[in-house]
Design a protein around this motif. Structure first.
Motif, PDB file in Angstrom:
ATOM      1  N   UNK A 422      10.519 -12.490  -7.889  1.00 50.18           N
ATOM      2  CA  UNK A 422      11.034 -12.914  -6.588  1.00 50.18           C
ATOM      3  C   UNK A 422      10.874 -11.535  -5.559  1.00 50.18           C
ATOM      4  N   UNK A 423      11.269 -10.464  -6.353  1.00 53.78           N
ATOM      5  CA  UNK A 423      11.356  -9.133  -5.694  1.00 53.78           C
ATOM      6  C   UNK A 423       9.939  -8.937  -4.827  1.00 53.78           C
ATOM      7  N   UNK A 424       8.924  -9.398  -5.865  1.00 52.66           N
ATOM      8  CA  UNK A 424       7.521  -9.091  -5.465  1.00 52.66           C
ATOM      9  C   UNK A 424       7.154  -9.793  -4.134  1.00 52.66           C
ATOM     10  N   UNK A 425       7.742 -11.204  -4.061  1.00 51.31           N
ATOM     11  CA  UNK A 425       7.344 -11.695  -2.916  1.00 51.31           C
ATOM     12  C   UNK A 425       8.139 -11.590  -1.744  1.00 51.31           C
ATOM     13  N   UNK A 426       9.491 -11.107  -2.005  1.00 51.63           N
ATOM     14  CA  UNK A 426      10.345 -10.903  -0.840  1.00 51.63           C
ATOM     15  C   UNK A 426      10.254  -9.259  -0.365  1.00 51.63           C
ATOM     16  N   UNK A 427       9.782  -8.635  -1.136  1.00 54.40           N
ATOM     17  CA  UNK A 427       9.861  -6.939  -0.733  1.00 54.40           C
ATOM     18  C   UNK A 427       9.141  -6.842   0.731  1.00 54.40           C
ATOM     19  N   UNK A 428       7.990  -7.340   1.040  1.00 55.99           N
ATOM     20  CA  UNK A 428       7.552  -7.171   2.119  1.00 55.99           C
ATOM     21  C   UNK A 428       8.419  -7.820   3.519  1.00 55.99           C
ATOM     22  N   UNK A 429       9.118  -9.010   3.245  1.00 55.06           N
ATOM     23  CA  UNK A 429       9.678  -9.782   3.947  1.00 55.06           C
ATOM     24  C   UNK A 429      11.048  -9.081   4.374  1.00 55.06           C
ATOM     25  N   UNK A 430      11.784  -8.525   3.409  1.00 55.62           N
ATOM     26  CA  UNK A 430      13.239  -8.230   3.764  1.00 55.62           C
ATOM     27  C   UNK A 430      13.414  -6.538   3.927  1.00 55.62           C
ATOM     28  N   UNK A 431      12.399  -5.917   3.635  1.00 59.48           N
ATOM     29  CA  UNK A 431      12.552  -4.670   3.704  1.00 59.48           C
ATOM     30  C   UNK A 431      11.563  -3.681   4.886  1.00 59.48           C
ATOM     31  N   UNK A 432      12.228  -2.871   5.575  1.00 66.83           N
ATOM     32  CA  UNK A 432      11.338  -2.356   6.569  1.00 66.83           C
ATOM     33  C   UNK A 432      10.474  -1.321   6.131  1.00 66.83           C
ATOM     34  N   UNK A 433       9.279  -1.774   5.686  1.00 68.28           N
ATOM     35  CA  UNK A 433       8.194  -0.769   5.246  1.00 68.28           C
ATOM     36  C   UNK A 433       7.394  -0.687   6.264  1.00 68.28           C
ATOM     37  N   UNK A 434       6.863   0.678   6.128  1.00 67.11           N
ATOM     38  CA  UNK A 434       5.596   0.724   7.259  1.00 67.11           C
ATOM     39  C   UNK A 434       4.425   0.088   7.209  1.00 67.11           C
ATOM     40  N   UNK A 435       3.765  -0.248   8.178  1.00 69.47           N
ATOM     41  CA  UNK A 435       2.574  -1.535   8.062  1.00 69.47           C
ATOM     42  C   UNK A 435       1.593  -1.094   7.130  1.00 69.47           C
ATOM     43  N   UNK A 436       1.409   0.251   7.023  1.00 70.04           N
ATOM     44  CA  UNK A 436       0.206   0.774   6.386  1.00 70.04           C
ATOM     45  C   UNK A 436       0.320   0.886   5.002  1.00 70.04           C
ATOM     46  N   UNK A 437       1.619   0.639   4.483  1.00 71.15           N
ATOM     47  CA  UNK A 437       1.952   1.028   2.975  1.00 71.15           C
ATOM     48  C   UNK A 437       1.549  -0.082   2.137  1.00 71.15           C
ATOM     49  N   UNK A 438       0.904   0.143   1.136  1.00 71.44           N
ATOM     50  CA  UNK A 438       0.349  -0.930   0.183  1.00 71.44           C
ATOM     51  C   UNK A 438       0.990  -0.776  -1.199  1.00 71.44           C
ATOM     52  N   UNK A 439       1.413   0.433  -1.480  1.00 76.51           N
ATOM     53  CA  UNK A 439       2.303   0.404  -2.715  1.00 76.51           C
ATOM     54  C   UNK A 439       3.656   0.307  -2.531  1.00 76.51           C
TER      55      UNK A 439
END
Length: 459
Positions: A422-439
């Motif tokens: 679930x964390x893998x699915x929601x991490x890009x959705x819930x967290x303010x990560x830079x657009x270029x970040x892939x890891x």
């Protein structure tokens, strides 16, 4: 009897400012009598061709204030010169023109359809600075240190009191409906604040920034902060996109961060700031989040790959449009959408389109820092402090989502979606990560811990 602070500004509008604007000189174009073959298409007979400032001064020296002409300074290539008579002196300004912007003095400043309008606005500005300085200075000093004693409170008291009452009611109801046996310190503090008497105009827990944009007003308008006239012919002030609050540009810097959004101004729900949405709808959790979670828990708890498997894109788009159009009345039942992955997909889409993610840009470093601790107990304590940095609307919504995901993970033997999945699915959705970040390994580990220990984090 104690004196009401609002009485210090009984005269909430000072008509002197409007009168002073009416007294400002008006534009008077000095026409060029000679035929000028090099005249640009966007200038008329006020264009005098190439001319130095001495020759220009000779033409304007005996003309009344407001007289002006356009010329090209010797050697100038990418601009023209506006020469304007004011206060018995000739002033010279670089002036620019583009097809898409019109006439302007510099970038990121007012734009005008005609030189006449540009000159008229400039003359008002010059005249106001000269004759209205004491009034402007007085109104700025009057409101700079204490907005409670500004006309802001007089003009918005009813609006703010209504919001205060709604916040108290919703807070009391949420406390009564809370199934948890105890409240954390943050919730206790909030409850104590909203439980104050009705003498308080607005609880301190409410905070939302205005979304001010420069605006050109038609007719007579007044600043809602200082209650004084908005002078000029274009871009006279700013207007909040969420609540329509109008102010001078300088006054907008003093307005408190207590924007009360107008539900009529919200265009749907997707892509709308979370604090704006919950305030406008007078709710704790956005209805779309609540309805999606209820549907998933009603029909999808045992669905294999829930939240990992995507629904049909056309059905997700159709439901999105229905929610934007009909709001809470939109049908999200199993009869309308038999594929539960459509509902889960809409929830993820809503969270992904938030202008500010649930884990905000400001709080993001604290969340990531919490994972530098090796002991689980230290991580939980650090995350407990990190969530306190979130705005109230983000805190409540994140708590609701993580508790839901925790319940989903408790059925992982059937749905194959444990905490890391679930964390893998929601991490890009819930967290303010830079657009270029892939890891996103750090973010996934952090979110896994939050799903697993959400009860201890949010108490």
């Amino acid at each position: 009897m104690a004196k009401d602070p609002s009485f210090s500004n009984q005269k909430v509008w000072k008509p002197e400012l409007y009168k002073i604007q009416l007294e400002a000189p008006t534009p008077k174009a000095i026409m060029c009598e000679a035929l000028n073959e090099a005249q640009p298409d966007f200038y008329g007979c006020e264009y005098h061709g190439t001319m130095n400032h001495k020759d220009c001064d000779a033409i304007l020296c005996d003309k009344p204030d407001g007289s002006y002409l356009i010329r090209q300074s010797p050697g100038a290539e990418d601009y023209w010169t506006l020469s304007l008579r004011f206060c018995r002196k000739t002033k010279h300004f670089k002036i620019f023109y583009t097809m898409d912007k019109g006439h302007f003095l510099r970038e990121n400043f007012k734009k005008f359809d005609s030189v006449h309008d540009l000159v008229a606005d400039g003359l008002v500005d010059f005249y106001m600075r000269m004759h209205a300085g004491p009034i402007i200075q007085q109104m700025m000093c009057q409101t700079k240190n204490c907005y409670e004693q500004s006309p802001y409170m007089t003009l918005n008291r009813r609006k703010l009191r209504a919001l205060s009452d709604e916040l108290r009611k919703s807070s009391k109801l949420s406390m009564l409906n809370d199934n948890s046996p105890s409240m954390n310190a943050s919730e206790t503090d909030c409850y104590n604040i909203v439980a104050k008497t009705n003498d308080d105009i607005l609880p301190e827990i409410y905070e939302k920034n205005h979304v001010f944009k420069t605006h050109t007003f038609k007719g007579l308008n007044w600043c809602e902060f200082c209650a004084n006239f908005l002078w000029g012919f274009t871009s006279q002030g700013v207007k909040c996109e969420d609540c329509s609050f109008v102010a001078h540009i300088k006054c907008s810097e003093l307005v408190p961060s207590k924007c009360v959004p107008d539900l009529k101004r919200l265009r749907g729900i997707f892509g709308v700031d979370l604090t704006t949405l919950v305030t406008a709808h007078k709710c704790k959790i956005p209805f779309i989040v609540r309805k999606c979670v209820e549907e998933v828990e009603r029909h999808g708890m045992l669905q294999e790959g829930i939240y990992r498997i995507s629904g049909f894109a056309d059905e997700i788009e159709a439901l999105k449009m229905a929610l934007d159009k009909d709001g809470e009345k939109a049908d999200m039942s199993a009869l309308a959408y038999s594929n539960i992955n459509v509902i889960s997909g809409v929830l993820k889409l809503y969270l992904r389109l938030l202008p500010v993610p649930l884990v905000t840009f400001h709080a993001y470093p604290s969340f990531i820092q919490s994972m530098t601790y090796k002991m689980v107990g230290e991580q939980v304590i650090s995350l407990r402090e990190a969530v306190k940095q979130l705005p109230v609307a983000h805190f409540n919504c994140l708590k609701y989502i993580l508790q839901h995901l925790n319940r989903i993970a408790s059925h992982h033997t059937f749905n194959k979606m444990n905490e890391p999945n679930l964390a893998t699915v929601f991490a890009p959705t819930l967290i303010a990560t830079p657009p270029h970040m892939t890891d996103l390994s750090q973010e996934i580990n952090m979110l896994t811990a939050m799903i697993t220990h959400c009860k201890a984090i949010f108490l």
